[in-house]
Design a protein around this motif. Sequence first.
Motif, PDB file in Angstrom:
ATOM      1  N   PHE A  99       0.827  -1.207   0.000  1.00  0.00           N
ATOM      2  CA  PHE A  99       0.000   0.000   0.000  1.00  0.00           C
ATOM      3  C   PHE A  99       0.865   1.262   0.000  1.00  0.00           C
ATOM      4  O   PHE A  99       0.681   2.161  -0.827  1.00  0.00           O
ATOM      5  N   CYS A 100       1.815   1.337   0.929  1.00  0.00           N
ATOM      6  CA  CYS A 100       2.677   2.538   1.038  1.00  0.00           C
ATOM      7  C   CYS A 100       3.427   2.810  -0.254  1.00  0.00           C
ATOM      8  O   CYS A 100       3.504   3.963  -0.703  1.00  0.00           O
ATOM      9  N   ASN A 101       3.985   1.777  -0.851  1.00  0.00           N
ATOM     10  CA  ASN A 101       4.785   1.980  -2.057  1.00  0.00           C
ATOM     11  C   ASN A 101       3.930   2.340  -3.263  1.00  0.00           C
ATOM     12  O   ASN A 101       4.370   3.105  -4.124  1.00  0.00           O
ATOM     13  N   ILE A 102       2.716   1.849  -3.312  1.00  0.00           N
ATOM     14  CA  ILE A 102       1.814   2.254  -4.397  1.00  0.00           C
ATOM     15  C   ILE A 102       1.447   3.732  -4.240  1.00  0.00           C
ATOM     16  O   ILE A 102       1.456   4.480  -5.222  1.00  0.00           O
ATOM     17  N   ILE A 103       1.157   4.167  -3.035  1.00  0.00           N
ATOM     18  CA  ILE A 103       0.832   5.576  -2.803  1.00  0.00           C
ATOM     19  C   ILE A 103       2.020   6.466  -3.153  1.00  0.00           C
ATOM     20  O   ILE A 103       1.864   7.523  -3.774  1.00  0.00           O
ATOM     21  N   LEU A 104       3.222   6.043  -2.786  1.00  0.00           N
ATOM     22  CA  LEU A 104       4.416   6.814  -3.146  1.00  0.00           C
ATOM     23  C   LEU A 104       4.595   6.861  -4.665  1.00  0.00           C
ATOM     24  O   LEU A 104       4.931   7.914  -5.223  1.00  0.00           O
ATOM     25  N   ALA A 105       4.361   5.735  -5.327  1.00  0.00           N
ATOM     26  CA  ALA A 105       4.480   5.697  -6.791  1.00  0.00           C
ATOM     27  C   ALA A 105       3.425   6.599  -7.440  1.00  0.00           C
ATOM     28  O   ALA A 105       3.711   7.297  -8.414  1.00  0.00           O
ATOM     29  N   PHE A 106       2.226   6.594  -6.896  1.00  0.00           N
ATOM     30  CA  PHE A 106       1.152   7.465  -7.393  1.00  0.00           C
ATOM     31  C   PHE A 106       1.569   8.930  -7.302  1.00  0.00           C
ATOM     32  O   PHE A 106       1.340   9.719  -8.219  1.00  0.00           O
ATOM     33  N   SER A 107       2.205   9.294  -6.193  1.00  0.00           N
ATOM     34  CA  SER A 107       2.672  10.674  -6.021  1.00  0.00           C
ATOM     35  C   SER A 107       3.850  10.983  -6.932  1.00  0.00           C
ATOM     36  O   SER A 107       3.980  12.101  -7.429  1.00  0.00           O
ATOM     37  N   ALA A 108       4.702   9.989  -7.133  1.00  0.00           N
ATOM     38  CA  ALA A 108       5.904  10.187  -7.950  1.00  0.00           C
ATOM     39  C   ALA A 108       5.591  10.265  -9.438  1.00  0.00           C
ATOM     40  O   ALA A 108       6.286  10.946 -10.188  1.00  0.00           O
ATOM     41  N   LYS A 109       4.579   9.551  -9.873  1.00  0.00           N
ATOM     42  CA  LYS A 109       4.248   9.466 -11.305  1.00  0.00           C
ATOM     43  C   LYS A 109       2.728   9.535 -11.458  1.00  0.00           C
ATOM     44  O   LYS A 109       2.070   8.550 -11.814  1.00  0.00           O
ATOM     45  N   PRO A 110       2.138  10.701 -11.214  1.00  0.00           N
ATOM     46  CA  PRO A 110       0.676  10.807 -11.177  1.00  0.00           C
ATOM     47  C   PRO A 110      -0.029  10.497 -12.494  1.00  0.00           C
ATOM     48  O   PRO A 110      -1.217  10.176 -12.494  1.00  0.00           O
ATOM     49  N   ASP A 111       0.682  10.548 -13.624  1.00  0.00           N
ATOM     50  CA  ASP A 111       0.032  10.259 -14.903  1.00  0.00           C
ATOM     51  C   ASP A 111       0.185   8.805 -15.339  1.00  0.00           C
ATOM     52  O   ASP A 111      -0.371   8.408 -16.362  1.00  0.00           O
ATOM     53  N   ALA A 112       0.926   8.033 -14.564  1.00  0.00           N
ATOM     54  CA  ALA A 112       1.089   6.613 -14.909  1.00  0.00           C
ATOM     55  C   ALA A 112      -0.150   5.824 -14.500  1.00  0.00           C
ATOM     56  O   ALA A 112      -0.850   6.186 -13.542  1.00  0.00           O
ATOM     57  N   LYS A 113      -0.401   4.756 -15.225  1.00  0.00           N
ATOM     58  CA  LYS A 113      -1.448   3.818 -14.836  1.00  0.00           C
ATOM     59  C   LYS A 113      -0.808   2.843 -13.856  1.00  0.00           C
ATOM     60  O   LYS A 113       0.263   2.293 -14.121  1.00  0.00           O
ATOM     61  N   ILE A 114      -1.480   2.642 -12.724  1.00  0.00           N
ATOM     62  CA  ILE A 114      -0.940   1.769 -11.683  1.00  0.00           C
ATOM     63  C   ILE A 114      -1.909   0.627 -11.446  1.00  0.00           C
ATOM     64  O   ILE A 114      -3.117   0.836 -11.313  1.00  0.00           O
ATOM     65  N   PHE A 115      -1.333  -0.574 -11.389  1.00  0.00           N
ATOM     66  CA  PHE A 115      -2.104  -1.802 -11.213  1.00  0.00           C
ATOM     67  C   PHE A 115      -1.574  -2.579 -10.010  1.00  0.00           C
ATOM     68  O   PHE A 115      -0.372  -2.586  -9.760  1.00  0.00           O
ATOM     69  N   LEU A 116      -2.463  -3.246  -9.311  1.00  0.00           N
ATOM     70  CA  LEU A 116      -2.088  -4.151  -8.227  1.00  0.00           C
ATOM     71  C   LEU A 116      -2.652  -5.527  -8.531  1.00  0.00           C
ATOM     72  O   LEU A 116      -3.860  -5.674  -8.721  1.00  0.00           O
ATOM     73  N   TYR A 117      -1.772  -6.504  -8.590  1.00  0.00           N
ATOM     74  CA  TYR A 117      -2.200  -7.894  -8.756  1.00  0.00           C
ATOM     75  C   TYR A 117      -2.709  -8.403  -7.416  1.00  0.00           C
ATOM     76  O   TYR A 117      -1.932  -8.772  -6.535  1.00  0.00           O
ATOM     77  N   LYS A 118      -4.011  -8.422  -7.283  1.00  0.00           N
ATOM     78  CA  LYS A 118      -4.662  -8.811  -6.030  1.00  0.00           C
ATOM     79  C   LYS A 118      -4.285 -10.226  -5.609  1.00  0.00           C
ATOM     80  O   LYS A 118      -4.025 -10.480  -4.427  1.00  0.00           O
ATOM     81  N   GLU A 119      -4.248 -11.146  -6.549  1.00  0.00           N
ATOM     82  CA  GLU A 119      -3.975 -12.554  -6.218  1.00  0.00           C
ATOM     83  C   GLU A 119      -2.489 -12.836  -6.022  1.00  0.00           C
ATOM     84  O   GLU A 119      -2.121 -13.951  -5.667  1.00  0.00           O
ATOM     85  N   ALA A 120      -1.640 -11.836  -6.253  1.00  0.00           N
ATOM     86  CA  ALA A 120      -0.202 -11.987  -6.052  1.00  0.00           C
ATOM     87  C   ALA A 120       0.279 -11.064  -4.926  1.00  0.00           C
ATOM     88  O   ALA A 120       1.446 -10.712  -4.844  1.00  0.00           O
ATOM     89  N   SER A 121      -0.668 -10.673  -4.094  1.00  0.00           N
ATOM     90  CA  SER A 121      -0.390  -9.865  -2.907  1.00  0.00           C
ATOM     91  C   SER A 121      -1.126 -10.523  -1.754  1.00  0.00           C
ATOM     92  O   SER A 121      -2.119 -11.203  -1.962  1.00  0.00           O
ATOM     93  N   ALA A 122      -0.625 -10.293  -0.558  1.00  0.00           N
ATOM     94  CA  ALA A 122      -1.271 -10.954   0.579  1.00  0.00           C
ATOM     95  C   ALA A 122      -1.095 -10.143   1.853  1.00  0.00           C
ATOM     96  O   ALA A 122      -0.152  -9.366   1.995  1.00  0.00           O
ATOM     97  N   SER A 123      -2.039 -10.373   2.756  1.00  0.00           N
ATOM     98  CA  SER A 123      -2.007  -9.781   4.085  1.00  0.00           C
ATOM     99  C   SER A 123      -2.454 -10.834   5.081  1.00  0.00           C
ATOM    100  O   SER A 123      -3.221 -11.733   4.743  1.00  0.00           O
ATOM    101  N   PHE A 124      -2.015 -10.682   6.307  1.00  0.00           N
ATOM    102  CA  PHE A 124      -2.450 -11.570   7.391  1.00  0.00           C
ATOM    103  C   PHE A 124      -3.787 -11.122   7.967  1.00  0.00           C
ATOM    104  O   PHE A 124      -4.378 -11.803   8.776  1.00  0.00           O
ATOM    105  N   ASP A 125      -4.288  -9.961   7.523  1.00  0.00           N
ATOM    106  CA  ASP A 125      -5.547  -9.409   8.018  1.00  0.00           C
ATOM    107  C   ASP A 125      -6.441  -9.079   6.811  1.00  0.00           C
ATOM    108  O   ASP A 125      -6.233  -8.075   6.129  1.00  0.00           O
ATOM    109  N   THR A 126      -7.426  -9.918   6.564  1.00  0.00           N
ATOM    110  CA  THR A 126      -8.295  -9.766   5.397  1.00  0.00           C
ATOM    111  C   THR A 126      -9.053  -8.447   5.415  1.00  0.00           C
ATOM    112  O   THR A 126      -9.214  -7.803   4.371  1.00  0.00           O
ATOM    113  N   ASN A 127      -9.521  -8.015   6.584  1.00  0.00           N
ATOM    114  CA  ASN A 127     -10.270  -6.755   6.654  1.00  0.00           C
ATOM    115  C   ASN A 127      -9.401  -5.570   6.283  1.00  0.00           C
ATOM    116  O   ASN A 127      -9.826  -4.702   5.510  1.00  0.00           O
TER     117      ASN A 127
END
Length: 173
Positions: free
Chosen positions: A128-156
């Motif tokens: 999350f933090c690095n995506i937000i930093l990337a969004f700020s660094a390159k606001p015109d870029a399209k940013i994608f997150l692979y949901k099934e290739a990311s994980a958390s120990f807290d689903t909520n």
Amino acid sequence: MKKAFVLIDYQNDFVTGSLGFEKALKIENKILNLLDNIDFDNTDLLITFDTHDSNYLNSNEGKLIPIKHCIQNTPGWQMPTNLQKYIPKAKKIFYKNTFGSLELANFISKSEYKELYFCGLVSHICVFCNIILAFSAKPDAKIFLYKEASASFDTNLENSSFNLLKTYGIKII
């Protein structure tokens, strides 16, 4: 069009080590499949390593997460064996001592990337933090997150972070 694939903190301590959790282990094959299909002629691989020293527990982050992890040059700091073959293919590796990497954001800000693809660990923290930093660094870029290739120990918290990212125009795929 220049693209970047950003692998965040897929390290042993988050998979099977001191902060390991089952879902982290389950995404390894999904990450491998994505890496196997990168067109390295058009896509740069960027990798972050959560990197701490023996004084970690005295840091601000260490007080929030009081479990030693990713101590540099230990087995827990390493990537799982199956992914290590991709380290030499990385355009750049970022060793970060906190959730987000300003070095990564600065690198992205000076790049010609039009698309950024993220995956890794932990979804609601470092990813999350690095995506937000990337969004700020390159606001015109399209940013994608692979949901099934990311994980958390807290689903909520993970689902909340995905919903927040969507409000910034991040595509959850």
